[in-house]
Design a protein around this motif. Sequence first.
Motif, PDB file in Angstrom:
ATOM      1  N   SER A   1     -94.504 -57.338  21.409  1.00 48.08           N
ATOM      2  CA  SER A   1     -95.881 -57.250  21.937  1.00 48.08           C
ATOM      3  C   SER A   1     -96.297 -58.440  22.793  1.00 48.08           C
ATOM      4  N   ASN A   2     -95.335 -59.251  23.214  1.00 44.82           N
ATOM      5  CA  ASN A   2     -95.621 -60.276  24.228  1.00 44.82           C
ATOM      6  C   ASN A   2     -95.385 -59.684  25.616  1.00 44.82           C
ATOM      7  N   MET A   3     -96.205 -60.088  26.586  1.00 45.00           N
ATOM      8  CA  MET A   3     -96.003 -59.639  27.962  1.00 45.00           C
ATOM      9  C   MET A   3     -94.623 -60.111  28.429  1.00 45.00           C
ATOM     10  N   THR A   4     -93.930 -59.255  29.177  1.00 45.91           N
ATOM     11  CA  THR A   4     -92.609 -59.662  29.676  1.00 45.91           C
ATOM     12  C   THR A   4     -92.776 -60.548  30.915  1.00 45.91           C
ATOM     13  N   LEU A   5     -91.770 -61.388  31.161  1.00 49.32           N
ATOM     14  CA  LEU A   5     -91.815 -62.276  32.315  1.00 49.32           C
ATOM     15  C   LEU A   5     -91.901 -61.495  33.637  1.00 49.32           C
ATOM     16  N   PRO A   6     -91.065 -60.447  33.849  1.00 47.35           N
ATOM     17  CA  PRO A   6     -91.217 -59.708  35.109  1.00 47.35           C
ATOM     18  C   PRO A   6     -92.606 -59.088  35.286  1.00 47.35           C
ATOM     19  N   SER A   7     -93.216 -58.581  34.209  1.00 46.25           N
ATOM     20  CA  SER A   7     -94.565 -58.000  34.333  1.00 46.25           C
ATOM     21  C   SER A   7     -95.590 -59.067  34.701  1.00 46.25           C
ATOM     22  N   LEU A   8     -95.482 -60.242  34.078  1.00 46.03           N
ATOM     23  CA  LEU A   8     -96.433 -61.312  34.388  1.00 46.03           C
ATOM     24  C   LEU A   8     -96.301 -61.739  35.850  1.00 46.03           C
ATOM     25  N   ILE A   9     -95.062 -61.956  36.289  1.00 46.50           N
ATOM     26  CA  ILE A   9     -94.822 -62.396  37.677  1.00 46.50           C
ATOM     27  C   ILE A   9     -95.310 -61.336  38.661  1.00 46.50           C
ATOM     28  N   ASN A  10     -95.027 -60.071  38.378  1.00 52.86           N
ATOM     29  CA  ASN A  10     -95.504 -58.986  39.245  1.00 52.86           C
ATOM     30  C   ASN A  10     -97.016 -59.022  39.404  1.00 52.86           C
ATOM     31  N   ASN A  11     -97.720 -59.178  38.298  1.00 54.41           N
ATOM     32  CA  ASN A  11     -99.186 -59.203  38.344  1.00 54.41           C
ATOM     33  C   ASN A  11     -99.706 -60.429  39.070  1.00 54.41           C
ATOM     34  N   MET A  12     -99.034 -61.562  38.891  1.00 53.66           N
ATOM     35  CA  MET A  12     -99.463 -62.786  39.571  1.00 53.66           C
ATOM     36  C   MET A  12     -99.303 -62.641  41.088  1.00 53.66           C
ATOM     37  N   VAL A  13     -98.116 -62.201  41.499  1.00 54.86           N
ATOM     38  CA  VAL A  13     -97.861 -62.063  42.938  1.00 54.86           C
ATOM     39  C   VAL A  13     -98.835 -61.061  43.561  1.00 54.86           C
ATOM     40  N   GLU A  14     -99.212 -60.056  42.778  1.00 54.52           N
ATOM     41  CA  GLU A  14    -100.179 -59.071  43.280  1.00 54.52           C
ATOM     42  C   GLU A  14    -101.513 -59.744  43.633  1.00 54.52           C
ATOM     43  N   THR A  15    -101.916 -60.769  42.867  1.00 50.57           N
ATOM     44  CA  THR A  15    -103.194 -61.445  43.180  1.00 50.57           C
ATOM     45  C   THR A  15    -103.139 -62.090  44.561  1.00 50.57           C
ATOM     46  N   SER A  16    -101.969 -62.596  44.959  1.00 52.17           N
ATOM     47  CA  SER A  16    -101.904 -63.190  46.300  1.00 52.17           C
ATOM     48  C   SER A  16    -101.950 -62.104  47.366  1.00 52.17           C
ATOM     49  N   GLY A  17    -101.397 -60.928  47.051  1.00 53.96           N
ATOM     50  CA  GLY A  17    -101.527 -59.789  47.961  1.00 53.96           C
ATOM     51  C   GLY A  17    -102.986 -59.377  48.102  1.00 53.96           C
ATOM     52  N   LEU A  18    -103.706 -59.369  46.968  1.00 55.50           N
ATOM     53  CA  LEU A  18    -105.123 -58.993  46.997  1.00 55.50           C
ATOM     54  C   LEU A  18    -105.944 -60.046  47.745  1.00 55.50           C
ATOM     55  N   GLN A  19    -105.579 -61.321  47.591  1.00 55.89           N
ATOM     56  CA  GLN A  19    -106.280 -62.374  48.325  1.00 55.89           C
ATOM     57  C   GLN A  19    -106.064 -62.200  49.835  1.00 55.89           C
ATOM     58  N   SER A  20    -104.801 -61.975  50.211  1.00 54.82           N
ATOM     59  CA  SER A  20    -104.492 -61.770  51.633  1.00 54.82           C
ATOM     60  C   SER A  20    -105.279 -60.591  52.186  1.00 54.82           C
ATOM     61  N   HIS A  21    -105.322 -59.519  51.391  1.00 55.32           N
ATOM     62  CA  HIS A  21    -106.045 -58.314  51.766  1.00 55.32           C
ATOM     63  C   HIS A  21    -107.530 -58.634  51.982  1.00 55.32           C
ATOM     64  N   ALA A  22    -108.118 -59.384  51.051  1.00 54.33           N
ATOM     65  CA  ALA A  22    -109.538 -59.744  51.134  1.00 54.33           C
ATOM     66  C   ALA A  22    -109.804 -60.622  52.357  1.00 54.33           C
ATOM     67  N   LEU A  23    -108.796 -61.394  52.774  1.00 53.09           N
ATOM     68  CA  LEU A  23    -108.948 -62.287  53.940  1.00 53.09           C
ATOM     69  C   LEU A  23    -108.564 -61.560  55.229  1.00 53.09           C
ATOM     70  N   GLY A  24    -108.256 -60.284  55.133  1.00 53.04           N
ATOM     71  CA  GLY A  24    -107.931 -59.504  56.326  1.00 53.04           C
ATOM     72  C   GLY A  24    -106.511 -59.705  56.822  1.00 53.04           C
ATOM     73  N   ASN A  25    -105.663 -60.272  55.974  1.00 50.12           N
ATOM     74  CA  ASN A  25    -104.277 -60.546  56.365  1.00 50.12           C
ATOM     75  C   ASN A  25    -103.348 -59.644  55.544  1.00 50.12           C
ATOM     76  N   THR A  26    -103.357 -58.363  55.871  1.00 50.64           N
ATOM     77  CA  THR A  26    -102.684 -57.375  55.029  1.00 50.64           C
ATOM     78  C   THR A  26    -101.171 -57.338  55.269  1.00 50.64           C
ATOM     79  N   GLU A  27    -100.476 -56.730  54.311  1.00 46.92           N
ATOM     80  CA  GLU A  27     -99.035 -56.522  54.455  1.00 46.92           C
ATOM     81  C   GLU A  27     -98.756 -55.688  55.711  1.00 46.92           C
ATOM     82  N   GLU A  28     -99.663 -54.735  56.023  1.00 46.77           N
ATOM     83  CA  GLU A  28     -99.476 -53.892  57.201  1.00 46.77           C
ATOM     84  C   GLU A  28     -99.482 -54.749  58.475  1.00 46.77           C
TER      85      GLU A  28
END
Lengths: 249, 249
Positions: A21-48
């Motif tokens: 019942s501990n979060m796995t390392l890959p799941s934690l890293i995935n969620n963390m990296v997603e926050t930088s994607g969301l930040q980029s998105h909010a700043l108008g600098n999308t993956e697209e």
Amino acid sequence: MSGLKFRNNHIVATYECDKTSNMTLPSLINNMVETSGLQSHALGNTEEQMSERGLAWIIIQYDIKINRMPTRREEITLETEALSYNRFFTYRAFRAFDQADNLLVEVITTFGVMEMTTRKLTQVSKELIAPYQAEEIRTMLRAPKIKPVNKETATSMPFRVRYLDIDGNMHVNNAKYFDWIINTIDTDILENYLIEAVTIKYEKEVGFGNMIESTVSVEQLADNKVMTAHVIENGGGNACIANITWVKR
Amino acid sequence: MSGLKFRNNHIVATYECDKTSNMTLPSLINNMVETSGLQSHALGNTEEQMSERGLAWIIIQYDIKINRMPTRREEITLETEALSYNRFFTYRAFRAFDQADNLLVEVITTFGVMEMTTRKLTQVSKELIAPYQAEEIRTMLRAPKIKPVNKETATSMPFRVRYLDIDGNMHVNNAKYFDWIINTIDTDILENYLIEAVTIKYEKEVGFGNMIESTVSVEQLADNKVMTAHVIENGGGNACIANITWVKR
């Protein structure tokens, strides 16, 4: 040394946890990296927009310090902060906090920019980095040294790259390497120790259909700790090296 | 035929998508099943209480209909609804809606209750099911027939069960089977077709360290569709059978 921060709440899901019942390392890293994607998105600098320029952010290195892994159904706050950048790299922190604002995990990450056609690193342009308000530095951030595996005691396991391992950058997603790393480690360590620190360096991308070899050696440390050293090889060359420090539960 | 509903919003993360930026089937199923965990939690029927009674909910079958897969960064609403139950099974719907409330995906799921020590199905007690206000029925819900693989044209691939494949029920998580299924399918289908429907039946649990064999055969259907038939074998017996219908992109 600090730029814009971005925060996001997350409730740890059952499927993001291991059998303890501990979060796995890959799941934690995935969620963390997603926050930088969301930040980029909010700043108008999308993956697209990155793809339109023929560019992609890629992970070069993680330095991870874990005070406590989040657990199932725990509400955590994920924070990301653009720290600084030089000609070739940008440095970014990811942090996980519990509801009392205790720091659970901190990850210092080195990003590079890859040209999609040549698959090579290119310079970080000021235009690309400007929205994050990170500090320009002339030096490279000093990274922890990664100890090589001890070939005399090492054990190996092959892994075939699966279709679903491939992400939008057309290579194996960085978090999948943790799967290959963790799944070579003896279950005695996995069940009786907790991860305290990880340093991982990505040296070469891995593509669909490749057969990689994940090798591990174990070193006893003082204070009920062990260190596992890892190398992931792909067609003779190193794709990734890592060290993990574990402390007895 | 309907009991309590529960809804939860979700923004599709980059790491939940395949290289075409569509959400992957295992990620969608994981998120759907999580909503029933959250509903149980909200009703005071937690996984911890189930373990104290020595019981666990397990998935017996999914019947999945896909109008459109959610895509990266899309905000979706996940809904779950306790439908009905008989002595041995409970039936539950999972649905994904887009922001205009269009139904994207519907999954009818058969759950059973497993005794953790014997690893066998046990009767669904009224006490356990009462909070969900589902209707008691005396019959079994009719499930779509699953066509067997065509052994003359089938191809197989072995998969070793990894430590991180094991969930809190101490067996391979149901969504991992999709990984084994999808990764045996020819990339021509994966890249040029979209999933329209899936029926999957879990027949026997799979444990850590097991080596499973995932077999697939392909059948051409009318209207630019193909059907893939799957069997996952573990030590000679069937662990799982499935059919997937694909339609040309």
